[in-house]
Scaffold this active site. Sequence first.
Site, PDB file in Angstrom:
ATOM      1  N   CYS A   1     -42.005  29.501 -45.596  1.00 38.21           N
ATOM      2  CA  CYS A   1     -42.717  30.367 -44.792  1.00 38.21           C
ATOM      3  C   CYS A   1     -43.337  29.351 -43.825  1.00 38.21           C
ATOM      4  O   CYS A   1     -43.053  29.540 -42.388  1.00 38.21           O
ATOM      5  CB  CYS A   1     -43.377  31.122 -45.717  1.00 38.21           C
ATOM      6  SG  CYS A   1     -43.560  32.785 -45.425  1.00 38.21           S
TER       7      CYS A   1
ATOM      8  N   HIS B   1     -39.423  33.355 -49.111  1.00 41.80           N
ATOM      9  CA  HIS B   1     -39.476  32.505 -50.263  1.00 41.80           C
ATOM     10  C   HIS B   1     -38.408  32.182 -51.041  1.00 41.80           C
ATOM     11  O   HIS B   1     -38.158  33.191 -52.064  1.00 41.80           O
ATOM     12  CB  HIS B   1     -40.747  33.078 -51.311  1.00 41.80           C
ATOM     13  CG  HIS B   1     -42.130  33.017 -50.165  1.00 41.80           C
ATOM     14  ND1 HIS B   1     -42.293  32.119 -50.205  1.00 41.80           N
ATOM     15  CD2 HIS B   1     -41.627  33.730 -49.425  1.00 41.80           C
ATOM     16  CE1 HIS B   1     -43.947  32.047 -49.460  1.00 41.80           C
ATOM     17  NE2 HIS B   1     -43.494  33.107 -48.717  1.00 41.80           N
TER      18      HIS B   1
ATOM     19  N   GLU C   1     -37.920  30.217 -53.412  1.00 39.64           N
ATOM     20  CA  GLU C   1     -37.934  30.420 -55.164  1.00 39.64           C
ATOM     21  C   GLU C   1     -38.843  30.845 -56.250  1.00 39.64           C
ATOM     22  O   GLU C   1     -37.977  30.856 -57.131  1.00 39.64           O
ATOM     23  CB  GLU C   1     -39.510  29.818 -55.116  1.00 39.64           C
ATOM     24  CG  GLU C   1     -40.668  29.870 -54.624  1.00 39.64           C
ATOM     25  CD  GLU C   1     -40.818  29.888 -52.849  1.00 39.64           C
ATOM     26  OE1 GLU C   1     -39.975  30.587 -52.089  1.00 39.64           O
ATOM     27  OE2 GLU C   1     -42.203  30.386 -52.534  1.00 39.64           O
TER      28      GLU C   1
HETATM   29  N1  GLN Z   1     -49.177  32.760 -43.167  1.00 36.47           N
HETATM   30  C1  GLN Z   1     -47.774  32.455 -42.309  1.00 36.47           C
HETATM   31  C2  GLN Z   1     -47.946  34.237 -42.402  1.00 36.47           C
HETATM   32  O1  GLN Z   1     -48.586  34.631 -42.291  1.00 36.47           O
HETATM   33  C3  GLN Z   1     -47.298  32.017 -43.358  1.00 36.47           C
HETATM   34  C4  GLN Z   1     -47.292  32.792 -45.340  1.00 36.47           C
HETATM   35  C5  GLN Z   1     -46.299  32.481 -46.131  1.00 36.47           C
HETATM   36  O2  GLN Z   1     -46.336  30.734 -45.901  1.00 36.47           O
HETATM   37  N2  GLN Z   1     -46.542  32.500 -47.086  1.00 36.47           N
HETATM   38  O3  GLN Z   1     -46.740  34.401 -41.847  1.00 36.47           O
END
Ligand code: GLN
Length: 542
Positions: free
Chosen positions: A384, A510, A512
């Site tokens: 992310c 994600h 994970e």
């Molecule tokens: N802050 C970033 C976004 O909103 C990444 C979010 C995250 O790592 N879950 O796109």
Amino acid sequence: MATAKYIFVTGGVTSSLGKGIISASLGKLLQARGFKVTIQKFDPYINIDPGTLNPYEHGECYVTDDGAETDLDLGHYERFLNTPTSQANNVTTGRIYNNVITKERKGEYLGKTVQVVPHITDEIKRNIFQLGESGEYDFVITEIGGCVGDIESLPFIEAVRQVKWDVGVNNFLVIHLTLIPYLSAAKELKTKPTQHSVKQLLEAGIQPDILVCRSERHLPPEIRKKLALFCNVHINSVIEALDADTIYDVPILMRKEKLAERVLAKLKIPNKNEPNLDQWKVFLGKLKNPTDEVNIGLVGKYVELPDAYKSIVEAFTHAGAVNECKVNIEWISSETITEENSASILGKFDGVLVAPGFGERGVEGKIEAVKFLRESKTPFFGICLGMQCAVIEFARNVLKLKDASSTELNEKTKHPVIDLMEEQKKVTDKGGTMRLGAYPCDLKKGSKTSSVYGKTKISERHRHRYEFNNKYLEQMEKAGLMATGINPDTGLVEVVELKDHPWFIGTQYHPELKSTVLNPHPLFVKFVEAAQNHKKENNSKR
Ligand code: GLN
């Protein structure tokens, strides 16, 4: 079984006794006997969901396929049972009140005074029965967050009391998880706190059927007898829960203590099948007998609280077991990393994961980390925000777009290589408004990522507002940063990987969140393998 049985897990004496792990372990033991089980958690706080909580307050926010932002215990439920959960599995006081107040405004209680009993308790019960009446489960295990006696959990405890009369005694059971402290000065295990917490339950009209007693030491027979006598339970219903080496031992420990047998006997269910825990034991065997070891650096912002990255840590545990390799994780605060020190901080690792996150703090350190990992050809895995940092780093240092950034960090950047998603531009509310939950993704044939997964069509879970800016796609790919995973409906870039690097993968999603004991996530499995290879190569160079 025709109707579902309802099992409630309450906690006493103190929080953090591991109600989530005990619930998940009981679920596992019942599932291993062929029953269909789901686990639900009630959280007695006023937030509608934990999505707006700082990870320091509440640990990781776990996201389900249907896009619910939930408590991290749901991650344990999924990792243990290997079945997906949904919004129905996590309900807060805030959600209950919100539902009731919305109904009140619609006029659904017209003429009535809306009260905690029966309206709030009815709404709580509706959320319990919704799972039980779906016909999908033999058992609904409901974990009540917090401790008995807390003001805020009172309506939940009252609802539990009522459920007994709604479903009948043979379909209802309460397990109370409690602490038996050891006083070293007196050289004694003490039962009094447990007696008091059971009294509190009794005052609320609930007699626990089973006590699960967390303890650092074995409970001798006289302690078990005393607990049975004062807490009004059968001595066989006093279950010892010793501190375990790993959470994955707990189902085995609970099996030895016959927790599931006790549950089945109390609910008058014939105990036909022996539990089949073969695969679980194979996993444990590998986890405990590693033949190799790697050191992984985890670059993040919330490093003082490892619970903030719970699912990442657990995914490494699963992946380590597959590779029979111990994964040592060292936490590095991204704020400490600079261009000058990145090599000395990160050079010792066999692989580095750059973690998800929000906001500006620590991001420049993450970008410096990526630069070092890219140039030194050290295995890199970005999740992310970690993936977004890889894109920014590449734009700045390879494409020479000096000012490149994400508009989350610098709204005025000349090169917004990561930008707010179109659908997010109108959003003003913070709660539940990110791009959440499972979305499909097509992986490019021949890419590293597709070979890791062994397929090209995947679905993974998301939680973000910003995305790869496709205006820069061509430039990036020409220079070697390839977009190898694309959302087929929107064209959003979900995966980037670097050519000519042994392992450099960033995912907007994600992974994970989908790693379980029985289904370790391939990206983590292969990343650990890449770290093992990197270590071997480095050793042979020395
Ligand atoms: N802050 C970033 C976004 O909103 C990444 C979010 C995250 O790592 N879950 O796109």
